[in-house]
Design an enzyme around this catalytic site. Structure first.
Site, short mmCIF file in Angstrom:
data_model
loop_
_atom_site.label_atom_id
_atom_site.label_comp_id
_atom_site.label_asym_id
_atom_site.label_seq_id
_atom_site.Cartn_x
_atom_site.Cartn_y
_atom_site.Cartn_z
N GLY A 240 31.68 -3.91 9.42
CA GLY A 240 30.94 -2.68 9.15
C GLY A 240 31.29 -1.57 10.12
CG HIS A 260 34.17 4.96 27.52
ND1 HIS A 260 35.03 4.45 28.47
CD2 HIS A 260 34.54 4.36 26.34
CE1 HIS A 260 35.88 3.63 27.91
NE2 HIS A 260 35.61 3.55 26.62
#
Length: 352
Positions: A240, A260
């Protein structure tokens, strides 16, 4: 009074500036020695080898090999041995453990990725700073509008990235999953867990837990093809897109080197989805390289943040900045722990 700026004293020598100017020479020396297989050849030898023997084994010129071996000796990656006026070479312990491709703690694949992907992106760092965006299009001729289509621009590149993650978590994984006691969380979901290297660290540290690795379909396919093992009990995969598709319900969600990559808005969007899916009393564990609160360091993380500019849409952050993202998404009781290594841990809780 005349200014003395620009007129250094006689004993001034710009040693550090020169080291910075030539730092890339060190990186490329290590990259090249790994790519040629120098450390693998020496690891497999029963005794120290001469430059002639090494050059033949790696298929390189004798002159070039001698210069490369001398540089690696200067970098304290190789030992030299004298015998009847001839020089022989062997690996240092660090080279055998971290630079040979067969070692369980090898950084070989990480070095390959740094050499063939990151290094090429950094050629365009000036453009990245000017434009404020990543440079995949210039470096590789692929559109960077959809981040992971650029990162995973080929099956080969995807496997290289997975091998990079494996090498990182083999070195740092146990530290981040044990920074907090995660034993109360029996059902864990590793979002963007890639090849499962960090999931294996979890099941090793907490044998009673199960871990679902949630990642893009093509990543799951490549992981199961190249990295899945029947010995990895307690680990399964789910396909997914974590920005679009329903997330598996879990007690704990791990986002390791995920936030990040993204802007603050995208981070909050993802964390809100996590908070909604998380069981009451559950938690989310962020694994990231943390900047000091005043932004003054560590230098490695400051450089990583530049790399995020060159390669992604995101940045490295402080613990307080990650805490603010977690709080905006609905998490409470936020704490962080430093591991003393590259990556640290931030834990946020969902109220019962």
């Amino acid at each position: 009074m005349a200014s003395s700026v620009g007129t250094p004293t006689a004993d001034t020598y710009p040693r550090k500036i020169l080291e910075y100017m030539e730092g890339f020479l060190i990186s490329k020396t290590v990259f090249t020695a790994c790519e040629l297989g120098v450390f693998d050849v020496l690891l497999g030898a029963e005794h120290p080898l001469s430059a002639e023997e090494i050059s033949q084994a790696v298929g390189a010129s004798l002159d070039g090999t001698q210069r490369l071996l001398a540089a690696c000796t200067g970098l304290q990656l190789l030992n030299t041995h004298q015998d009847n006026g001839q020089v022989f070479y062997s690996n240092t312990e660090q080279a055998s453990v971290y630079l040979s491709s067969s070692s369980p703690l090898s950084l070989f694949q990480s070095i390959q990725y740094s050499s063939r992907t990151i290094y090429l992106c950094w050629h365009y760092l000036t453009d990245a700073v000017r434009e404020g965006r990543n440079q995949y299009e210039k470096a590789f001729g692929v559109s960077s509008k959809v981040l992971f289509q650029a990162l995973y621009r080929s099956d080969e590149e995807m496997v290289k990235f997975m091998q990079l993650m494996n090498s990182i978590w083999n070195i740092c994984g146990r530290d981040v999953v044990t920074a907090f006691d995660l034993s109360p969380f029996k059902v864990i979901c590793d979002l963007g867990g890639c090849s499962g290297a960090l999931a294996r660290q979890c099941t090793s540290a907490y044998p009673e837990c199960t871990v679902t690795i949630f990642d893009l379909p093509k990543v799951v396919h490549m992981s199961m093809k190249h990295f899945d093992s029947e010995a990895d009990q307690g680990i399964n995969f789910c396909q997914g897109d974590f920005f679009k598709d329903p997330l598996p319900e879990a007690d704990l969600y791990i986002l390791a080197r995920i936030l990040h990559d993204w802007t603050d808005d995208r981070c909050i969007e993802l964390l809100r989805r996590v908070c909604k899916a998380c069981k009451p009393g559950g938690a989310v564990l962020l694994v990231e390289a943390l900047l000091h609160e005043d932004g003054s360091g560590p230098l490695t993380v400051q450089l990583y943040s530049l790399n995020m500019l060159v390669q992604t849409e995101g940045r490295e952050r402080t613990a307080a900045q990650y805490a603010a993202l977690l709080a905006a998404a609905g998490f409470t009781g936020i704490q962080h722990r430093l591991t003393g290594k590259i990556y640290d841990a931030v834990l946020g809780h969902k109220e019962k």
